[in-house]
Structures are given as C-alpha cells and as structure tokens.
Scaffold this active site. Sequence first.
Site, PDB file in Angstrom:
ATOM      1  N   CYS A 124       0.805  -1.225   0.000  1.00 17.89           N
ATOM      2  CA  CYS A 124       0.000   0.000   0.000  1.00 17.89           C
ATOM      3  C   CYS A 124       0.839   1.278   0.000  1.00 17.89           C
ATOM      4  CB  CYS A 124      -0.933  -0.007   1.197  1.00 17.89           C
ATOM      5  SG  CYS A 124      -1.991  -1.476   1.274  1.00 17.89           S
ATOM      6  N   HIS A 157      -3.530   6.707   0.050  1.00 14.41           N
ATOM      7  CA  HIS A 157      -3.878   5.315  -0.243  1.00 14.41           C
ATOM      8  C   HIS A 157      -5.329   5.096   0.153  1.00 14.41           C
ATOM      9  CE1 HIS A 157      -4.223   1.037  -0.094  1.00 14.41           C
ATOM     10  NE2 HIS A 157      -4.194   0.995   1.234  1.00 14.41           N
ATOM     11  N   ASN A 196     -10.142  -1.335  -2.171  1.00 13.63           N
ATOM     12  CA  ASN A 196      -8.757  -1.028  -1.826  1.00 13.63           C
ATOM     13  C   ASN A 196      -7.868  -1.787  -2.808  1.00 13.63           C
ATOM     14  OD1 ASN A 196      -6.138  -1.208  -0.747  1.00 13.63           O
ATOM     15  ND2 ASN A 196      -6.843  -1.259   1.368  1.00 13.63           N
TER      16      ASN A 196
END
Length: 365
Positions: free
Chosen positions: A114, A269, A299
């Site tokens: 991430c 993120h 995500n």
Amino acid sequence: MPAIIDAIEYALPARTESIEDLAARFPDWPLDQVIEKTGIRTRRIAADEECASDLGLTAAQLLLENSDTAVDDIDFLIFCTQTPDYLAPTTACLVQQRLGLGTHTGALDINLGCSGYIYSLGVAKALIESGQARRLLLITADTYSKFIDPDDRGVRALFGDAAAATLLSYHDDDDGGGDAPTIGPFIYGTDGSGGPELIVPSSGMRYPRPAAATQEYIDHRGNKRSAHKIVMNGRAVVEFTLREVPRAVWQVCDKGGITLDDVDAVVPHQASAIVLKGVRERLGLPDARFISCMEDIGNTVSCSIPIALKRAVLSGQIKPGALLLLVGFGVGLSWGATLVRLPLDFAPLATNEARHDEHLASEPV
C-alpha cells in the site's frame, strides 16, 4: 533535470463482486455497518487465470497508446507488486518482453504493497535525476483477491484487483518558476514489528507451504483462516494509520518548506472509509481537498494512489499544474509521502475501463 509525471492510466479486471453478493454469502452480516466502515460497494476481481502482469500489461498498453509514446522511448521499467507471477523470474522481465520494450531496458520488481507507489516514485526519480534513465515506465499491479479466503469476512469486503501505469521522464524546462513540475521531497517510514499485523504467513521461504499450511481454522470473529491466505489485524492497522499518516503528511510539508494550506489536494492510499475519515479529520481538511474514490473498485493496494489521482483529474477535482501531497501506508508496516507538482499540460487522457482482456492476445509465460 527534475523528474516529472507525464501521464497515468489504469486497468481493471472484468469480474465484479458487490456488497450484495457478499451479503448473500454472509446473511448475518450488518450490511449497512459494513458499507459505512469500508465505503466500498463493489470491487473488481481478477479471473482465476489472470495475474498482476496481465493487468499491468493492459494498463501499460493504454498508457503508451494514449500518450503517443513509442516502446523504444522507454529505457527503464519498474513493476511494483506483492502478487508476482513467480518468485523467479522477476515479473518486470516478463513484462518487458510482452510489452515489446527493447533489450536495452532496465527492469526490476519492487515488493511493497500500500505504500509501494510512493517508494517506487522515489526510486524512479533517483534513476532519472542521476542520469540512469530518461523515460521510465512504472507499473503497479496487485491481485490480493488470490490471497483471500472466500469465508474471511474481515478482508473480503476490502480488497480489489487492479493495475496502474505511470510514465515519468526528465523535465528540461529551465524556467525555474515555482510552478514547474516536480516530484519530491520524500519521507519514508518503517515499523517491521507490525509485520505480523498484515501478512500471508506461508508465502515465502520462512514458512513454506507444506500440507499443514492448508489446514483451515475459524478465528474468534468467525473468519475462516489458513496460513496461505492473508491475515489482517484490522484494529492494529487502523491504529497505526491514524498515528503515523498525519505525522507523515506534516513532515513532508516541513521538508518541502510549505504548509498544508499550500497543497491543492491530498491523495492518500484508498484503505477504507473509516480510515480515510479519521486521517482527514486529524489533518483538518475538507472533503474537496482530500481525494477518496474506492466505492466501486475497493482497496487496490499499490494501485490506489495513481488510480485516485487519475480519476480526480478526469473529474476535474484535480487541475493540471496542481500541487499534490501523496501518502501511502500499510503492509510492512510501511509508509511514505511525497509532493508532486503536475505539469500544466497534464492531459486527462480517458481511461478505457471496458478494455479488460486484450492482453490475452499476448500469451503469458
């Protein structure tokens, strides 16, 4: 000569999985609470035979076509993923061949999740500004769905699969103005003591996958687990994020000699709605200056920042020439932040989200 971001494109797999699909599998789920916490209604899921390199190839092809860039212009390729095709060979080498890049092209993988886009930008900037590369292709691609147990309610509603391609080059404009496109400065952070909080235990050489690793068990929250699937301590990851990410934002502003008021937008993120809300509130930013777009894709790990940036440019929320603060955080535990001034001619090239499977014409290795 400073490195700049010229263009961004992304690719999504064709298959979708909605929150309603998951509700049918988990009828006891508090659906409204899950949507409120995650901010995600639909995610894109790679096909069984579809790997990160396939999605990355499609994103790169779109980028080269839409930016009118020839493959011979690329002299370095970075492929950032935690779901490589193989442990050996390096996925970047396979993509170099499939994309048709010359053998003069340098190619390497970066294994980071991430925060990977920030770290990869830092490496790309160093390669270009040290004269080792002139035009660099950065691909981020992850298929975390392949790590997720179908009955793990803790993470299945979060992660989606995707790829993004970013074109970087040197900037030879000597105008010296404060609005000249740039990348940097950077700040980085690592806390390896939190590694077990987000991990696929049987995914490498430390704990190879014997037959015992496939044994499944049910955790205290009713999620199905095994050592070859991803395990996340959600509470610990949220606490880490709310502690470190606002600090990283302020640190990179200090390093750049600016305040947060000077930044046109923060592109974080895309972790989850509850995480982004907490970070935004601690920074004291309005929604308009804090980019969030995960509702229909989830995500997407290393791809979430470039996809969010690209979508915000397409929607007009981010303008060419804008000063952006990018911040990534997650598995590792790892975090990083940087400032990016977009070029004034940064064009919102239209990503074709319907183009999912043309990579099949180029057979994988």
